[in-house]
Design a protein around this motif. Structure first.
Motif, PDB file in Angstrom:
ATOM      1  N   ALA A   1      -6.585  -7.698   4.428  1.00 50.91           N
ATOM      2  CA  ALA A   1      -7.227  -8.946   4.020  1.00 50.91           C
ATOM      3  C   ALA A   1      -8.637  -8.676   3.488  1.00 50.91           C
ATOM      4  O   ALA A   1      -9.058  -9.272   2.488  1.00 50.91           O
ATOM      5  N   ALA A   2      -9.350  -7.771   4.133  1.00 53.99           N
ATOM      6  CA  ALA A   2     -10.695  -7.411   3.663  1.00 53.99           C
ATOM      7  C   ALA A   2     -10.636  -6.793   2.274  1.00 53.99           C
ATOM      8  O   ALA A   2     -11.512  -7.051   1.434  1.00 53.99           O
ATOM      9  N   LEU A   3      -9.609  -6.009   2.005  1.00 61.70           N
ATOM     10  CA  LEU A   3      -9.443  -5.454   0.656  1.00 61.70           C
ATOM     11  C   LEU A   3      -9.285  -6.568  -0.369  1.00 61.70           C
ATOM     12  O   LEU A   3      -9.868  -6.510  -1.453  1.00 61.70           O
ATOM     13  N   ASP A   4      -8.501  -7.574  -0.039  1.00 60.95           N
ATOM     14  CA  ASP A   4      -8.355  -8.710  -0.963  1.00 60.95           C
ATOM     15  C   ASP A   4      -9.705  -9.369  -1.233  1.00 60.95           C
ATOM     16  O   ASP A   4      -9.999  -9.744  -2.364  1.00 60.95           O
ATOM     17  N   GLU A   5     -10.512  -9.489  -0.206  1.00 57.66           N
ATOM     18  CA  GLU A   5     -11.837 -10.096  -0.363  1.00 57.66           C
ATOM     19  C   GLU A   5     -12.780  -9.198  -1.161  1.00 57.66           C
ATOM     20  O   GLU A   5     -13.748  -9.679  -1.744  1.00 57.66           O
ATOM     21  N   ALA A   6     -12.496  -7.900  -1.182  1.00 57.13           N
ATOM     22  CA  ALA A   6     -13.379  -6.942  -1.862  1.00 57.13           C
ATOM     23  C   ALA A   6     -13.004  -6.729  -3.335  1.00 57.13           C
ATOM     24  O   ALA A   6     -13.601  -5.888  -3.997  1.00 57.13           O
ATOM     25  N   ARG A   7     -12.055  -7.476  -3.845  1.00 60.32           N
ATOM     26  CA  ARG A   7     -11.730  -7.348  -5.281  1.00 60.32           C
ATOM     27  C   ARG A   7     -12.995  -7.667  -6.063  1.00 60.32           C
ATOM     28  O   ARG A   7     -13.676  -8.638  -5.795  1.00 60.32           O
ATOM     29  N   GLY A   8     -13.316  -6.804  -6.986  1.00 62.62           N
ATOM     30  CA  GLY A   8     -14.554  -6.959  -7.743  1.00 62.62           C
ATOM     31  C   GLY A   8     -15.695  -6.122  -7.188  1.00 62.62           C
ATOM     32  O   GLY A   8     -16.738  -5.997  -7.806  1.00 62.62           O
TER      33      GLY A   8
ATOM     34  N   SER B   1     -15.697  -2.539  -6.117  1.00 63.25           N
ATOM     35  CA  SER B   1     -14.933  -1.289  -6.006  1.00 63.25           C
ATOM     36  C   SER B   1     -15.507  -0.342  -4.966  1.00 63.25           C
ATOM     37  O   SER B   1     -14.748   0.365  -4.284  1.00 63.25           O
ATOM     38  N   GLU B   2     -16.817  -0.303  -4.832  1.00 62.13           N
ATOM     39  CA  GLU B   2     -17.414   0.598  -3.854  1.00 62.13           C
ATOM     40  C   GLU B   2     -16.947   0.241  -2.441  1.00 62.13           C
ATOM     41  O   GLU B   2     -16.503   1.107  -1.690  1.00 62.13           O
ATOM     42  N   SER B   3     -17.048  -1.040  -2.100  1.00 58.84           N
ATOM     43  CA  SER B   3     -16.607  -1.476  -0.767  1.00 58.84           C
ATOM     44  C   SER B   3     -15.103  -1.330  -0.614  1.00 58.84           C
ATOM     45  O   SER B   3     -14.613  -0.867   0.428  1.00 58.84           O
ATOM     46  N   ALA B   4     -14.346  -1.708  -1.628  1.00 65.99           N
ATOM     47  CA  ALA B   4     -12.886  -1.610  -1.556  1.00 65.99           C
ATOM     48  C   ALA B   4     -12.459  -0.164  -1.326  1.00 65.99           C
ATOM     49  O   ALA B   4     -11.552   0.100  -0.520  1.00 65.99           O
ATOM     50  N   GLY B   5     -13.084   0.759  -2.007  1.00 65.73           N
ATOM     51  CA  GLY B   5     -12.741   2.167  -1.834  1.00 65.73           C
ATOM     52  C   GLY B   5     -13.003   2.653  -0.421  1.00 65.73           C
ATOM     53  O   GLY B   5     -12.191   3.380   0.164  1.00 65.73           O
ATOM     54  N   LYS B   6     -14.128   2.259   0.145  1.00 59.27           N
ATOM     55  CA  LYS B   6     -14.456   2.669   1.509  1.00 59.27           C
ATOM     56  C   LYS B   6     -13.501   2.041   2.519  1.00 59.27           C
ATOM     57  O   LYS B   6     -13.046   2.715   3.455  1.00 59.27           O
ATOM     58  N   ILE B   7     -13.203   0.769   2.330  1.00 62.03           N
ATOM     59  CA  ILE B   7     -12.270   0.090   3.242  1.00 62.03           C
ATOM     60  C   ILE B   7     -10.897   0.747   3.162  1.00 62.03           C
ATOM     61  O   ILE B   7     -10.255   1.016   4.179  1.00 62.03           O
ATOM     62  N   PHE B   8     -10.460   1.033   1.933  1.00 64.54           N
ATOM     63  CA  PHE B   8      -9.135   1.615   1.778  1.00 64.54           C
ATOM     64  C   PHE B   8      -9.070   3.031   2.360  1.00 64.54           C
ATOM     65  O   PHE B   8      -8.066   3.387   2.990  1.00 64.54           O
ATOM     66  N   ASP B   9     -10.112   3.821   2.177  1.00 65.76           N
ATOM     67  CA  ASP B   9     -10.126   5.164   2.779  1.00 65.76           C
ATOM     68  C   ASP B   9      -9.976   5.074   4.293  1.00 65.76           C
ATOM     69  O   ASP B   9      -9.210   5.820   4.909  1.00 65.76           O
ATOM     70  N   ARG B  10     -10.722   4.160   4.903  1.00 64.02           N
ATOM     71  CA  ARG B  10     -10.641   3.980   6.358  1.00 64.02           C
ATOM     72  C   ARG B  10      -9.260   3.475   6.753  1.00 64.02           C
ATOM     73  O   ARG B  10      -8.656   3.963   7.718  1.00 64.02           O
ATOM     74  N   LEU B  11      -8.738   2.517   6.010  1.00 62.11           N
ATOM     75  CA  LEU B  11      -7.415   1.973   6.304  1.00 62.11           C
ATOM     76  C   LEU B  11      -6.349   3.053   6.170  1.00 62.11           C
ATOM     77  O   LEU B  11      -5.467   3.176   7.025  1.00 62.11           O
ATOM     78  N   ARG B  12      -6.432   3.833   5.132  1.00 65.09           N
ATOM     79  CA  ARG B  12      -5.444   4.894   4.905  1.00 65.09           C
ATOM     80  C   ARG B  12      -5.438   5.875   6.074  1.00 65.09           C
ATOM     81  O   ARG B  12      -4.379   6.235   6.591  1.00 65.09           O
ATOM     82  N   ASN B  13      -6.595   6.303   6.510  1.00 63.95           N
ATOM     83  CA  ASN B  13      -6.677   7.212   7.660  1.00 63.95           C
ATOM     84  C   ASN B  13      -6.156   6.551   8.932  1.00 63.95           C
ATOM     85  O   ASN B  13      -5.469   7.181   9.733  1.00 63.95           O
ATOM     86  N   PHE B  14      -6.488   5.289   9.091  1.00 62.15           N
ATOM     87  CA  PHE B  14      -6.033   4.542  10.260  1.00 62.15           C
ATOM     88  C   PHE B  14      -4.506   4.438  10.267  1.00 62.15           C
ATOM     89  O   PHE B  14      -3.860   4.643  11.305  1.00 62.15           O
ATOM     90  N   LEU B  15      -3.914   4.131   9.106  1.00 63.45           N
ATOM     91  CA  LEU B  15      -2.457   4.031   9.002  1.00 63.45           C
ATOM     92  C   LEU B  15      -1.784   5.362   9.332  1.00 63.45           C
ATOM     93  O   LEU B  15      -0.753   5.392  10.014  1.00 63.45           O
ATOM     94  N   GLU B  16      -2.358   6.460   8.863  1.00 62.75           N
ATOM     95  CA  GLU B  16      -1.777   7.782   9.108  1.00 62.75           C
ATOM     96  C   GLU B  16      -1.831   8.140  10.595  1.00 62.75           C
ATOM     97  O   GLU B  16      -0.833   8.604  11.163  1.00 62.75           O
ATOM     98  N   ALA B  17      -2.976   7.924  11.225  1.00 61.40           N
ATOM     99  CA  ALA B  17      -3.101   8.237  12.649  1.00 61.40           C
ATOM    100  C   ALA B  17      -2.212   7.313  13.483  1.00 61.40           C
ATOM    101  O   ALA B  17      -1.576   7.753  14.457  1.00 61.40           O
TER     102      ALA B  17
END
Length: 170
Positions: free
Chosen positions: A19-26, A28-44
């Motif tokens: 949901a935070a990613l959806d809010e971060a459209r526009g 890119s800096e924040s979206a990239g950081k959120i997604f990196d954290r989310l991706r690592n979280f999903l993997e672990a």
């Protein structure tokens, strides 16, 4: 803490981060950081489930609701973990904030949402019905310790059938 509660808490956090990613459209800096954290979280998260939840489900589960067996539930879950990781990996190959990046992020969200719904309805239900609370708490502690240790974890894709064979009698 009960491993079922740990998994449900992780699912809430995953929903919140998508949901935070959806809010971060526009942004890119924040979206990239959120997604990196989310991706690592999903993997672990996926690896912790595969270490502490699914092997025990395979031993004692019988299937719940719309799943005929623990093997069916587990096969589908491991396959889902692979598909979620593939979508996230594909996003990493695009410029953050680009249309192809967002398409991959949206696919990861879709696949993850589908997976969480099935897992909550099938695997977690089966687990609550068949694994005593004391054991669920002990597994929850190990699960949380693993996640705490692996904030930058790189999950490896697994073959669902091979996974079941290796863990049925673990």
């Amino acid at each position: 803490m009960d491993i079922v509660d740990c998994i449900l808490a992780d699912h809430y956090r995953q929903r919140m981060m998508f949901a935070a990613l959806d809010e971060a459209r526009g942004d890119s800096e924040s979206a990239g950081k959120i997604f990196d954290r989310l991706r690592n979280f999903l993997e672990a998260h996926a690896e912790a489930e595969e270490l502490y939840f699914y092997p025990r489900l395979l031993q004692c589960g019988e299937g719940a609701l719309d799943s005929d067996s623990a093997e069916e539930t587990t096969d589908d879950a491991i396959d889902d973990h692979n598909k979620i990781a593939e979508a996230a990996e594909e996003a990493a190959g695009h410029e953050v904030g680009s249309e192809p990046w967002w398409e991959c992020v949206d696919q990861a969200n879709y696949k993850n949402s589908k997976h969480m719904s099935e897992e909550e309805r099938q695997g977690l239900t089966d687990f609550r019905r068949r694994v005593p609370l004391e054991e669920r708490v002990a597994l929850g502690i190990k699960y949380l310790a693993f996640e705490a240790e692996h904030t930058r974890y790189q999950r490896e894709e697994k073959d669902p059938d091979a996974y079941i064979r290796e863990n049925e009698d673990a």
